[in-house]
Design a protein around this motif. Structure first.
Motif, PDB file in Angstrom:
ATOM      1  N   VAL A   1       0.858  -1.176   0.000  1.00 62.25           N
ATOM      2  CA  VAL A   1       0.000   0.000   0.000  1.00 62.25           C
ATOM      3  C   VAL A   1       0.897   1.229   0.000  1.00 62.25           C
ATOM      4  O   VAL A   1       1.875   1.295   0.752  1.00 62.25           O
ATOM      5  CB  VAL A   1      -0.929   0.020   1.235  1.00 62.25           C
ATOM      6  CG1 VAL A   1      -1.757   1.299   1.253  1.00 62.25           C
ATOM      7  CG2 VAL A   1      -1.840  -1.201   1.247  1.00 62.25           C
ATOM      8  N   LEU A   2       0.553   2.199  -0.827  1.00 67.86           N
ATOM      9  CA  LEU A   2       1.298   3.452  -0.886  1.00 67.86           C
ATOM     10  C   LEU A   2       0.303   4.599  -0.803  1.00 67.86           C
ATOM     11  O   LEU A   2      -0.570   4.745  -1.662  1.00 67.86           O
ATOM     12  CB  LEU A   2       2.101   3.542  -2.187  1.00 67.86           C
ATOM     13  CG  LEU A   2       2.881   4.835  -2.411  1.00 67.86           C
ATOM     14  CD1 LEU A   2       4.002   4.975  -1.394  1.00 67.86           C
ATOM     15  CD2 LEU A   2       3.452   4.871  -3.826  1.00 67.86           C
ATOM     16  N   SER A   3       0.439   5.414   0.245  1.00 68.61           N
ATOM     17  CA  SER A   3      -0.482   6.519   0.459  1.00 68.61           C
ATOM     18  C   SER A   3       0.231   7.853   0.279  1.00 68.61           C
ATOM     19  O   SER A   3       1.320   8.064   0.809  1.00 68.61           O
ATOM     20  CB  SER A   3      -1.078   6.444   1.871  1.00 68.61           C
ATOM     21  OG  SER A   3      -1.854   7.598   2.139  1.00 68.61           O
ATOM     22  N   THR A   4      -0.412   8.759  -0.478  1.00 71.02           N
ATOM     23  CA  THR A   4       0.097  10.128  -0.640  1.00 71.02           C
ATOM     24  C   THR A   4      -0.958  11.140  -0.184  1.00 71.02           C
ATOM     25  O   THR A   4      -0.952  12.291  -0.615  1.00 71.02           O
ATOM     26  CB  THR A   4       0.458  10.381  -2.112  1.00 71.02           C
ATOM     27  OG1 THR A   4      -0.705  10.172  -2.921  1.00 71.02           O
ATOM     28  CG2 THR A   4       1.568   9.461  -2.581  1.00 71.02           C
ATOM     29  N   GLU A   5      -1.820  10.687   0.702  1.00 70.61           N
ATOM     30  CA  GLU A   5      -2.930  11.535   1.138  1.00 70.61           C
ATOM     31  C   GLU A   5      -2.460  12.731   1.955  1.00 70.61           C
ATOM     32  O   GLU A   5      -3.020  13.823   1.868  1.00 70.61           O
ATOM     33  CB  GLU A   5      -3.908  10.697   1.963  1.00 70.61           C
ATOM     34  CG  GLU A   5      -5.099  11.488   2.492  1.00 70.61           C
ATOM     35  CD  GLU A   5      -6.039  10.625   3.317  1.00 70.61           C
ATOM     36  OE1 GLU A   5      -7.034  11.162   3.818  1.00 70.61           O
ATOM     37  OE2 GLU A   5      -5.761   9.407   3.453  1.00 70.61           O
ATOM     38  N   PHE A   6      -1.404  12.545   2.751  1.00 68.68           N
ATOM     39  CA  PHE A   6      -0.968  13.594   3.655  1.00 68.68           C
ATOM     40  C   PHE A   6       0.035  14.519   2.979  1.00 68.68           C
ATOM     41  O   PHE A   6       0.900  14.067   2.214  1.00 68.68           O
ATOM     42  CB  PHE A   6      -0.345  12.972   4.908  1.00 68.68           C
ATOM     43  CG  PHE A   6      -1.230  11.956   5.560  1.00 68.68           C
ATOM     44  CD1 PHE A   6      -2.311  12.360   6.329  1.00 68.68           C
ATOM     45  CD2 PHE A   6      -0.993  10.600   5.396  1.00 68.68           C
ATOM     46  CE1 PHE A   6      -3.143  11.423   6.929  1.00 68.68           C
ATOM     47  CE2 PHE A   6      -1.805   9.661   5.989  1.00 68.68           C
ATOM     48  CZ  PHE A   6      -2.893  10.073   6.753  1.00 68.68           C
ATOM     49  N   GLU A   7      -0.069  15.804   3.259  1.00 69.35           N
ATOM     50  CA  GLU A   7       0.818  16.778   2.651  1.00 69.35           C
ATOM     51  C   GLU A   7       2.264  16.501   3.044  1.00 69.35           C
ATOM     52  O   GLU A   7       2.580  16.311   4.217  1.00 69.35           O
ATOM     53  CB  GLU A   7       0.432  18.192   3.083  1.00 69.35           C
ATOM     54  CG  GLU A   7       1.258  19.285   2.409  1.00 69.35           C
ATOM     55  CD  GLU A   7       0.809  20.671   2.840  1.00 69.35           C
ATOM     56  OE1 GLU A   7       1.321  21.653   2.312  1.00 69.35           O
ATOM     57  OE2 GLU A   7      -0.061  20.743   3.733  1.00 69.35           O
ATOM     58  N   ASN A   8       3.127  16.459   2.041  1.00 65.92           N
ATOM     59  CA  ASN A   8       4.568  16.275   2.225  1.00 65.92           C
ATOM     60  C   ASN A   8       4.948  14.883   2.719  1.00 65.92           C
ATOM     61  O   ASN A   8       6.136  14.632   2.965  1.00 65.92           O
ATOM     62  CB  ASN A   8       5.159  17.294   3.206  1.00 65.92           C
ATOM     63  CG  ASN A   8       4.885  18.720   2.807  1.00 65.92           C
ATOM     64  OD1 ASN A   8       4.581  18.983   1.653  1.00 65.92           O
ATOM     65  ND2 ASN A   8       4.972  19.642   3.744  1.00 65.92           N
TER      66      ASN A   8
ATOM     67  N   LEU B   1       3.571   7.338   2.593  1.00 64.68           N
ATOM     68  CA  LEU B   1       3.647   6.190   3.492  1.00 64.68           C
ATOM     69  C   LEU B   1       3.477   4.906   2.701  1.00 64.68           C
ATOM     70  O   LEU B   1       2.479   4.715   2.004  1.00 64.68           O
ATOM     71  CB  LEU B   1       2.559   6.276   4.565  1.00 64.68           C
ATOM     72  CG  LEU B   1       2.509   5.117   5.572  1.00 64.68           C
ATOM     73  CD1 LEU B   1       3.804   5.039   6.369  1.00 64.68           C
ATOM     74  CD2 LEU B   1       1.305   5.272   6.502  1.00 64.68           C
ATOM     75  N   SER B   2       4.468   4.030   2.818  1.00 59.38           N
ATOM     76  CA  SER B   2       4.449   2.750   2.115  1.00 59.38           C
ATOM     77  C   SER B   2       4.456   1.610   3.131  1.00 59.38           C
ATOM     78  O   SER B   2       5.260   1.610   4.075  1.00 59.38           O
ATOM     79  CB  SER B   2       5.675   2.632   1.202  1.00 59.38           C
ATOM     80  OG  SER B   2       5.735   1.359   0.608  1.00 59.38           O
ATOM     81  N   ILE B   3       3.538   0.664   2.951  1.00 55.24           N
ATOM     82  CA  ILE B   3       3.458  -0.514   3.816  1.00 55.24           C
ATOM     83  C   ILE B   3       3.347  -1.752   2.926  1.00 55.24           C
ATOM     84  O   ILE B   3       2.534  -1.788   2.004  1.00 55.24           O
ATOM     85  CB  ILE B   3       2.243  -0.446   4.761  1.00 55.24           C
ATOM     86  CG1 ILE B   3       2.279   0.827   5.605  1.00 55.24           C
ATOM     87  CG2 ILE B   3       2.198  -1.671   5.668  1.00 55.24           C
ATOM     88  CD1 ILE B   3       1.047   1.010   6.476  1.00 55.24           C
ATOM     89  N   SER B   4       4.155  -2.740   3.205  1.00 53.52           N
ATOM     90  CA  SER B   4       4.081  -3.992   2.457  1.00 53.52           C
ATOM     91  C   SER B   4       4.316  -5.158   3.404  1.00 53.52           C
ATOM     92  O   SER B   4       4.931  -5.006   4.470  1.00 53.52           O
ATOM     93  CB  SER B   4       5.116  -4.021   1.326  1.00 53.52           C
ATOM     94  OG  SER B   4       6.433  -3.910   1.841  1.00 53.52           O
ATOM     95  N   GLY B   5       3.815  -6.311   3.032  1.00 53.57           N
ATOM     96  CA  GLY B   5       3.978  -7.481   3.879  1.00 53.57           C
ATOM     97  C   GLY B   5       3.617  -8.739   3.126  1.00 53.57           C
ATOM     98  O   GLY B   5       3.131  -8.696   1.983  1.00 53.57           O
ATOM     99  N   GLY B   6       3.847  -9.864   3.745  1.00 53.54           N
ATOM    100  CA  GLY B   6       3.531 -11.107   3.071  1.00 53.54           C
ATOM    101  C   GLY B   6       3.786 -12.318   3.954  1.00 53.54           C
ATOM    102  O   GLY B   6       4.401 -12.224   5.034  1.00 53.54           O
ATOM    103  N   LYS B   7       3.291 -13.446   3.488  1.00 55.48           N
ATOM    104  CA  LYS B   7       3.481 -14.713   4.179  1.00 55.48           C
ATOM    105  C   LYS B   7       3.616 -15.809   3.132  1.00 55.48           C
ATOM    106  O   LYS B   7       2.967 -15.777   2.083  1.00 55.48           O
ATOM    107  CB  LYS B   7       2.292 -15.008   5.105  1.00 55.48           C
ATOM    108  CG  LYS B   7       2.427 -16.299   5.892  1.00 55.48           C
ATOM    109  CD  LYS B   7       1.270 -16.481   6.878  1.00 55.48           C
ATOM    110  CE  LYS B   7       1.452 -17.751   7.697  1.00 55.48           C
ATOM    111  NZ  LYS B   7       0.381 -17.914   8.720  1.00 55.48           N
TER     112      LYS B   7
ATOM    113  N   SER C   1       6.970  -4.525   6.181  1.00 53.27           N
ATOM    114  CA  SER C   1       7.868  -3.391   5.985  1.00 53.27           C
ATOM    115  C   SER C   1       7.040  -2.113   5.973  1.00 53.27           C
ATOM    116  O   SER C   1       6.031  -2.020   5.260  1.00 53.27           O
ATOM    117  CB  SER C   1       8.634  -3.537   4.666  1.00 53.27           C
ATOM    118  OG  SER C   1       9.479  -2.428   4.438  1.00 53.27           O
ATOM    119  N   ILE C   2       7.444  -1.113   6.765  1.00 50.92           N
ATOM    120  CA  ILE C   2       6.754   0.176   6.852  1.00 50.92           C
ATOM    121  C   ILE C   2       7.772   1.275   6.571  1.00 50.92           C
ATOM    122  O   ILE C   2       8.811   1.344   7.234  1.00 50.92           O
ATOM    123  CB  ILE C   2       6.120   0.383   8.241  1.00 50.92           C
ATOM    124  CG1 ILE C   2       5.157  -0.761   8.557  1.00 50.92           C
ATOM    125  CG2 ILE C   2       5.400   1.727   8.308  1.00 50.92           C
ATOM    126  CD1 ILE C   2       4.614  -0.710   9.969  1.00 50.92           C
TER     127      ILE C   2
END
Length: 672
Positions: free
Chosen positions: A249-256, A259-265, A298-299
């Protein structure tokens, strides 16, 4: 021969030749003055590639400096494998994708995705501890000596693969002595959602099913993927089964802020066949197996302080559990070992023009904690390192100077008691690159890198039931390399790199001593050359050829009373070469073919060089692909001419490679 003087002479002569060629006008990125009403992140987008857009694979390279760079500005031999080449290859995973590149040797010991060994510049059986593999900058090398399960990274989620040849401990610390391979996943800019379904079947009762969903929801990019793979394997008792699930997941909602979050099993079951026992497809072990479960997350938040300064923090956690049965000589059976790995990596990047010179300055820190629990004493490893790295661009961004330094402390611990072994290590890096024309450069560089023992790599002989209990000296590797890359015209691109690697206390494993022994060898040297040519014959036909020469020698101060001094490092071929082409022979139809030649080599652990060499071999793989709108159908054959060869040979047995085998499948893509 004084190689340092030789490489300096090569660089100067290349620069003189370059000066004699007419220079083309270089495109430089203009500094834009954003409007006053733009947000800070919009200002950043005005000066750099927009977030959420795929970087052009031909023009950007991240791995070498942990920031975006054009490949022709880097003081190293680097390669980018882009999405088109990935889609047309016969590869089932990243290891099979990189095996046709210069300076990269790939071997597969068992019929499992975690048994691949990627060797950059001739480190043989310890290559997995000397070649660093990253996924979006996250280390996936295990803290112990187990292999990486590359089958958990679906190729349809890979945007490109970057290969950096040469030491890179300044930026990445341990393991990066031979080279770095960075797998970069896709972050597309399209506004539509995309569902991809794939299926593949092949010889040895192989099949694979995969599904992925990715897209955008306002300021949120998301991707989910899953796969199931199963095969009976070429050898007896060599079947495997792997299930994977991953997300990002990659979020650009917040100014400046990005945030990238990834994971797996992933869950894998694989049989352990052992070496050949009689027929080519037989196995020396029957009934032995392993079950491996892995999870990671990973965050990574990234904050733009100004339009020229950004701060990034990568946080990673991984845990694994391995249940296995082995022959009694290898340890108690059945048994379980668990491992966990935690890392924090803050990084500050400053891009500015100082005294008329464009500079990119990176300062950061990496902290990693690894722990392993098995039938022996519990083991843990802590490493903390800080680094600085600066790139200066002179002469209208045609001459690039790279300088870097790292200081790292590595502590080993047994049974959670006092520190068992502590090392404070330094790494240095310096490179000079002259970009004299588009896609053309000459360069020279020096790197001092290191590697320390893994959590299960204590020194001394293994005499059951007493495990090894000696500390190993840290390995120090110094690499000098120099080369030229030249764009002759729109059709021809060529590159030549020469390198010399001097290693002190190289950590080896010798299976001929007791049940095996880890030790630090006094000195080893590697002298080599990498030559590559790409030819765009027509719009529909492209060809490539590359050749690697490697003289890997054991030097002085051998633990065997100098008996092996001057011998060849086992498991390393002196020469190998690749040739291939991609041909769109009819509209919507493509033929992709790759050939690999591998010279003969001494069996692994044969440091005395007294056994017969593993024979040389040539293999050819081919694939035909038909693409129509949302559907891609393909069929391929590996080992087209049914070559009988050993992909892997050790002093304790042969591991034969599969005969001619087939694969066919399809990919369906639906946008909505």
């Amino acid at each position: 021969m004084n190689y340092k003087h030789y490489f300096i002479s090569l660089f100067l002569s290349g620069a003189i030749i370059a000066q004699e060629k007419p220079q083309s006008t270089q495109d430089t990125k203009p500094t834009q003055t954003p409007a006053e009403n733009l947000t800070q992140s919009e200002k950043v987008q005005a000066e750099s590639p927009p977030k959420n857009e795929t970087l052009p694979s031909e023009t950007h390279f991240i791995t070498a400096s942990r920031s975006e760079r054009a490949p022709e500005t880097l003081a190293a031999n680097v390669t980018i494998i882009g999405p088109e080449k990935i889609a047309r290859s016969n590869a089932r995973n990243v290891a099979e994708l990189v095996k046709y590149e210069a300076g990269v040797d790939v071997k597969k010991k068992l019929n499992t995705p975690s048994s691949y060994r990627i060797d950059v510049r001739g480190f043989g059986e310890v290559a997995s501890a000397n070649t660093l593999v990253l996924v979006d900058g996250r280390k996936i090398n295990m803290p112990d000596l187990s292999g990486m399960n590359l089958d958990t990274i679906p190729l349809n989620r890979v945007e490109r693969v970057e290969i950096y040849r040469g030491g890179r401990s300044v930026l990445y610390g341990d393991n990066a002595t031979g080279g770095v391979i960075n797998i970069i996943t896709r972050k597309e800019s399209q506004n539509s959602n995309t569902l991809t379904l794939s299926a593949e079947v092949g010889s040895y009762e192989y099949y694979r099913l995969g599904a992925s969903l990715e897209g955008f929801a306002e300021d949120l990019y998301y991707a989910f993927d899953s796969s199931f793979t199963e095969s009976d394997g070429y050898h007896d008792n060599s079947g495997y089964r792997t299930k994977t699930l991953g997300f990002s997941v990659l979020s650009t909602e917040f100014e400046n802020l990005e945030l990238s979050i990834s994971g797996g099993k992933s869950k894998s079951h694989f049989d352990i066949p052992g070496a050949r026992n009689g027929k080519r497809d037989s196995a020396s072990y029957d009934g032995y197996y392993g079950d491996l479960t892995e999870e990671y997350i990973s965050i990574t938040p990234k904050y733009w302080i100004t339009d020229k300064v950004d701060l990034e923090l990568q946080m990673n956690y991984r845990e694994a559990e391995f249940d296995y049965t082995y022959p009694a000589a290898w340890g108690p059976s059945p048994d379980t070992y668990t491992s966990e790995d935690i890392s924090l990596s803050p990084k500050l990047t400053i891009r500015d023009r100082w005294n008329g010179v464009n500079n990119t300055f990176v300062v950061g820190m990496d902290h990693r904690y690894s722990k392993m629990e098995d039938y022996g004493p519990d083991k843990s490893r802590r490493s903390t390192g800080g680094y600085i790295y600066n790139t200066s661009a002179f002469l209208d961004d045609t001459l690039f100077l790279d300088l870097g330094y790292r200081r790292e402390s590595v502590r080993m611990n047994l049974n959670n008691g006092e520190d068992y072994d502590t090392n404070n290590l330094d790494a240095f890096s310096a490179g000079l690159t002259y970009k004299y024309a588009d896609e053309s450069k000459v360069f020279i560089s020096y790197d001092r890198s290191f590697r320390t023992q893994r959590v299960d790599e204590l020194g001394g002989a293994w005499v059951w039931p007493t495990p090894p209990n000696e500390e190993l000296d840290p390995q120090i590797t110094k690499t000098w390399q120099s080369g030229v890359q030249h764009r002759f015209n729109d059709q021809w691109l060529g590159a030549l790199t020469l390198f010399y690697i001097d290693t002190q206390n190289e950590i080896f494993y010798d299976s001929t001593v007791g049940f095996g022994e880890n030790y630090s060898y006094g000195e080893t040297t590697r002298t080599g050359a990498e030559l590559a040519l790409d030819f765009q014959a027509t719009e529909a036909l492209s060809l490539y050829v590359n050749y690697t020469y490697m003289d890997a020698e054991l030097g002085e101060d051998s633990p065997s009373n100098d008996a092996n001094d001057g011998n060849t490092v086992p498991g390393v071929a002196e020469q190998f070469a690749n040739f291939g082409f991609s041909w769109d022979f009819i509209e919507s139809w493509n033929l992709n073919m790759n050939a690999h030649w591998n010279d003969d080599q001494y069996a692994e652990s044969d440091y005395a060089n007294n056994s017969d060499k593993q024979d040389s071999f040539i293999t050819v793989d081919a694939r035909v692909t038909y693409t129509w709108n949302w559907l891609s159908v393909y069929g391929g054959v590996n080992n087209l001419f049914d070559e009988e060869y050993n992909e892997f040979t050790a002093t304790y047995g042969e591991y034969t490679a599969p005969e001619r085998n087939f694969v066919t499948g399809f990919v369906i893509t639906h946008e909505f």
